[in-house]
Design a protein around this motif. Structure first.
Motif, PDB file in Angstrom:
ATOM      1  N   LEU A   1      81.045  69.954  14.013  1.00  0.00           N
ATOM      2  CA  LEU A   1      81.985  68.926  13.552  1.00  0.00           C
ATOM      3  C   LEU A   1      81.864  68.781  12.043  1.00  0.00           C
ATOM      4  O   LEU A   1      80.758  68.721  11.511  1.00  0.00           O
ATOM      5  N   GLU A   2      82.983  68.663  11.367  1.00  0.00           N
ATOM      6  CA  GLU A   2      82.934  68.474   9.918  1.00  0.00           C
ATOM      7  C   GLU A   2      82.582  67.046   9.542  1.00  0.00           C
ATOM      8  O   GLU A   2      82.207  66.760   8.413  1.00  0.00           O
ATOM      9  N   THR A   3      82.756  66.140  10.497  1.00  0.00           N
ATOM     10  CA  THR A   3      82.384  64.743  10.285  1.00  0.00           C
ATOM     11  C   THR A   3      82.001  64.178  11.651  1.00  0.00           C
ATOM     12  O   THR A   3      82.534  64.633  12.663  1.00  0.00           O
ATOM     13  N   PRO A   4      81.052  63.249  11.713  1.00  0.00           N
ATOM     14  CA  PRO A   4      80.505  62.874  13.030  1.00  0.00           C
ATOM     15  C   PRO A   4      81.400  61.958  13.866  1.00  0.00           C
ATOM     16  O   PRO A   4      80.961  60.935  14.378  1.00  0.00           O
ATOM     17  N   ILE A   5      82.666  62.318  13.958  1.00  0.00           N
ATOM     18  CA  ILE A   5      83.624  61.493  14.707  1.00  0.00           C
ATOM     19  C   ILE A   5      84.435  62.409  15.624  1.00  0.00           C
ATOM     20  O   ILE A   5      84.855  63.487  15.214  1.00  0.00           O
ATOM     21  N   LEU A   6      84.649  61.980  16.857  1.00  0.00           N
ATOM     22  CA  LEU A   6      85.511  62.720  17.784  1.00  0.00           C
ATOM     23  C   LEU A   6      86.531  61.741  18.365  1.00  0.00           C
ATOM     24  O   LEU A   6      86.288  60.530  18.404  1.00  0.00           O
ATOM     25  N   PHE A   7      87.662  62.289  18.827  1.00  0.00           N
ATOM     26  CA  PHE A   7      88.626  61.430  19.512  1.00  0.00           C
ATOM     27  C   PHE A   7      88.214  61.325  20.977  1.00  0.00           C
ATOM     28  O   PHE A   7      87.969  62.325  21.645  1.00  0.00           O
ATOM     29  N   SER A   8      88.157  60.104  21.432  1.00  0.00           N
ATOM     30  CA  SER A   8      87.666  59.814  22.767  1.00  0.00           C
ATOM     31  C   SER A   8      88.610  60.320  23.855  1.00  0.00           C
ATOM     32  O   SER A   8      89.772  60.588  23.590  1.00  0.00           O
ATOM     33  N   ALA A   9      88.069  60.406  25.063  1.00  0.00           N
ATOM     34  CA  ALA A   9      88.855  60.922  26.191  1.00  0.00           C
ATOM     35  C   ALA A   9      90.022  60.002  26.516  1.00  0.00           C
ATOM     36  O   ALA A   9      89.841  58.823  26.775  1.00  0.00           O
ATOM     37  N   MET A  10      91.230  60.575  26.452  1.00  0.00           N
ATOM     38  CA  MET A  10      92.419  59.846  26.886  1.00  0.00           C
ATOM     39  C   MET A  10      93.264  60.851  27.638  1.00  0.00           C
ATOM     40  O   MET A  10      93.562  61.920  27.123  1.00  0.00           O
TER      41      MET A  10
END
Lengths: 540, 242
Positions: A202-211
């Motif tokens: 990951l380029e930044t420690p954020i992911l889009f949550s499961a939807m």
């Protein structure tokens, strides 16, 4: 002189009519009042067309637009789209007698249940007034004794790898000498001998949550996928399968396997960068997924392989998982099916015994443990469950991180924290408490236009996000929405760098689990103990 | 190609199967299988696999295409989320047969455990079929959303099925040879009228089942079948307040 009421009572037929009418007359009063400024309104009927809840209508006889307050959900679509800004939505002022115990909300819920006999449904994360621990945690900054770093001019590392890390690594060291211009030079090559388990970069420690596709529209998924691709991060399909046209974003996709097994086939597992077994979610721990039939259109029926119009049932338990050993079986079944090439995540809700549960998940073979806290969002959940079950993510992160460290298995899995991350400061605090990265769901939806009206379960989302109605779906332009998401991730990443720089930290690796740089303010002693942070004012 | 499975871990065994398939081999015999899990898990190929011994949990999970014959019994979760292909077990299987199955066929000569056919689903031409020769335990065809399950109860000394048949069912069809009592049914299912098309359908799969196990088709086909369907399209559609 007789009153009109007593006149009516003389006729038994009329009394019956009144009784019948009384039964049908709802005791509910509107949540919101829509005010239309007559000087500004040009009767263009934009509001009428924009409202899927039919709050606005055009009365042909009176030749004017009428508004039914009882239908307004305060999604603010009409107010936003009104070309002249004539519409204001405000809280409905009804002088219900003030009562701290029997609030207006409680009364309305009682009226609703006594009129329908139904379980109350809701959407998004809990809106209940629980203490938000994030707002009681303060960050440190460098002053005098250690230097802060200017992130605008010095390199800052946000890159994050999610997956199991080996207990130890071995190198082969090879030195060689060669003649330089005037002297002998020596080079040393290091070659990694340990085979690293698969990682998500990951380029930044954020992911889009499961939807899931079904809960959200295809355009929303398109936007999330594009933004994840552009930001070098990941989005998560949720449990509703993956439309073929999004396969091209596979390298930025985490696919879910849930108890309903919707849309799970070998292509789905092959195309993804990682697979996540969904055991639970923060908005409804212990409760299965339940996509209302209103949202099961032909397209959803195809990806989920269930009849159109039926409720998509994802039972609370996976019926092949009754124990940690059974979980291990499903983990390895998927690892076998994907050739041990992808990290495997297990997502659970943060519940009372979360530390022991997470330990079991890691020992069962998961590479990532995703934990969803009390404030996690949802497309549909029973209100009572959403508002009363689970624990805040802040406490869960530190409980899990501490436990895994104590047991010496923290390296075996990464932790993704989820459940109500509102801004970059929350993210920094979560990482300092021990998370490797965070999932954001609600914040991403808000970036795309969500106004948190909490009516996702109706399928009538006026913003085109949580709906399958083609007329509403096309309101969300995936390119514009993707741009907004990219902006959000970019802005948060910059802010994280600023905060880290201020702390004198130049790599997110050095922030992880760095609880020494956190202080609790106005927190109970027990909360400080579980968070394993010192109270504000206490020095290192 | 013959693979001796003795002392092989599931990982090693599957590696051997995969590399055989990759090199173009389309007939594999696994000897001395002793409970190895995940055999042919996620395998996407046109290959015929014969298993001698007892196949472990998750046989053919997520599988798409292979035909597997088990000469022995198989354990839990056979055909878990299977996509296409065929699994024939010349014996009995454990619990949760065909969980979330999406396509292909599963024939079990003898019995299946609890929750057989749970959550099987279908869409248009993708119609999974499960035929069980013996009997099943409770929660047969739970949450069934599509597909066809045929239960034969060939051993008449045993009760053909447990209780809660079709609990949560909202699609697909169950055929049971003979009768089940009303109390055995989940509250979401009921017996419906048998039609001519049902006869043709049963005939087709029964003939295939019988030829798989060398059974006498005429003897089995004489008895009448009970057909079960979901009562409602949305069994839980009315429990919520909107």
């Amino acid at each position: 002189m007789e009153s009109s009421a007593s006149v009516l009572c003389k006729s038994s037929v009329s009394v019956q009519c009144i009784r019948k009418a009384n039964m049908k007359k709802s005791l509910l009063f509107p949540d919101f009042t829509v005010t239309r400024d007559p000087d500004k309104c040009i009767q263009c009927e934009v509001c009428v067309r924009q409202c899927a809840f039919d709050a606005h209508s055009f009365d042909k006889e009176a030749n004017k637009i009428e508004t039914d307050n009882s239908k307004c959900v305060s999604c603010l679509r009409c107010a936003t789209m009104c070309p002249t800004g004539a519409i204001t939505v405000s809280e409905h002022q009804q002088n219900i007698k003030k009562n701290k115990n029997w609030t207006e909300k409680q009364l309305k819920e009682l009226y609703k249940q006594s009129e329908t006999g139904g379980i109350l449904l809701t959407g998004m994360g809990t809106d209940k007034d629980y203490k938000i621990i994030w707002d009681h945690i303060l960050l440190d900054a460098a002053q005098v004794t250690n230097p802060s770093i200017d992130p605008l001019r010095e390199p800052m590392e946000l890159r994050t790898y999610l997956g199991a890390k080996p207990d130890r690594i071995e190198f082969r060291v090879q030195s060689s000498e060669f003649r330089g211009q005037n002297k002998k030079l020596r080079t040393t090559n290091y070659e990694l001998q340990t085979k690293l388990p698969p990682q998500l970069k990951l380029e930044t420690p954020i992911l889009f949550s499961a939807m899931s596709y079904g809960a959200i529209s295809l355009n929303t998924m398109r936007a999330l996928a594009r933004a994840a691709d552009e930001c070098g991060i990941f989005y998560n399909t949720g449990e509703g399968g993956l439309p073929k046209e999004l396969y091209k974003y596979g390298k930025n996709t985490i696919v879910q396997v849930a108890s309903g097994r919707f849309g799970v086939d070998s292509d789905y597992l092959d195309v993804a960068a990682a697979v996540e077994i969904k055991v639970g979610q923060g908005a409804k721990p212990g409760i299965g997924g339940h996509l209302p039939g209103e949202k099961v259109t032909e397209e959803i029926s195809q990806t989920r392989m269930i009849p159109t119009g039926t409720d998509a049932l994802s039972p609370a338990p996976h019926h092949d998982i009754y124990s940690i050993e059974d979980l291990s079986q499903l983990i390895y079944s998927i690892k076998e099916a994907t050739g041990y090439k992808k990290p495997l995540s297990v997502k659970v809700a943060a519940v009372h015994n979360i530390a022991a549960i997470a330990s079991g998940i890691v020992r069962a073979g998961a590479d990532i443990v995703a934990i969803d806290g009390l404030r996690g969002g949802t497309g549909a959940a029973p209100t009572r469950i959403r508002d009363n079950v689970g624990i805040p993510i802040e406490l869960a992160i530190s409980a899990v991180d501490s436990r895994l460290r104590e047991e010496g298995i923290r390296n075996r899995a990464s932790i993704i924290a989820a459940g109500g991350f509102r801004n970059s400061a929350d993210v920094v605090k979560a990482i300092a408490l021990g998370a490797d990265a965070v999932y954001i769901g609600t914040a991403a939806l808000v970036a795309m236009g969500c106004h948190l009206c909490q009516k996702c379960y109706t399928g009538k989302c006026n913003w085109g996000i949580a709906t399958q109605d083609p007329y509403l779906v096309k309101r969300l332009n995936p390119e514009i929405a993707a741009r907004r998401l990219v902006n959000l991730i970019k802005a948060w990443s910059h802010e994280i760098k600023e905060i880290m720089g201020g702390m004198g930290i130049n790599a997110v690796e050095s922030l992880r689990g760095n609880r020494l740089r956190l202080r609790g303010f106005d927190l109970h002693e027990n909360e400080l103990k579980i968070l394993d942070i010192k109270p504000a004012g206490e020095s290192m | 190609m013959i693979i001796n499975s003795q002392n092989l871990t599931h990982k090693k065994l599957n590696e051997k199967i995969r590399s055989a398939v990759k090199s173009g081999i389309n007939r594999i015999e696994l000897k001395n299988v002793n409970g190895q899990r995940y055999i042919a898990s996620g395998l996407k190929a046109d290959v015929n696999i014969k298993i001698y011994g007892t196949a472990g949990n998750d046989l053919g999970s997520f599988m798409s295409g292979p035909e597997i014959n088990v000469f022995g019994n198989a354990q839990d979760c056979v055909a878990n989320t299977m996509d296409a292909g065929k699994i024939v077990v010349h014996g009995s299987v454990g619990d949760i047969l065909g969980y979330g199955m999406r396509g292909g066929k599963v024939f079990i000569k003898d019995d299946a455990g609890y929750r057989a056919g749970i959550h099987i689903k279908s869409y248009k031409e993708m119609v999974p079929v499960i035929v069980i020769g013996g009997s099943v335990h409770d929660f047969f065809a739970e949450y069934m959303a599509g597909g066809i399950i045929i239960l034969l109860g060939l051993d008449r000394n045993k009760k053909i099925a447990g209780n809660f048949i079709g609990t949560g069912m909202h699609g697909g069809t169950i055929y049971i040879r003979g009768k089940v009592e009303t109390y055995q049914l989940g509250k979401e299912v009921s017996t419906v009228k048998f039609e001519e098309t049902d006869n043709e359908l049963i005939k087709k799969y029964l003939a295939e089942f019988c030829s798989s196990f060398n059974l006498d088709y005429r003897k089995i086909a004489t008895q009448k079948f009970t057909k079960l369907k979901a009562l409602h399209h949305r069994p839980y559609g009315t429990i919520y307040a909107y």
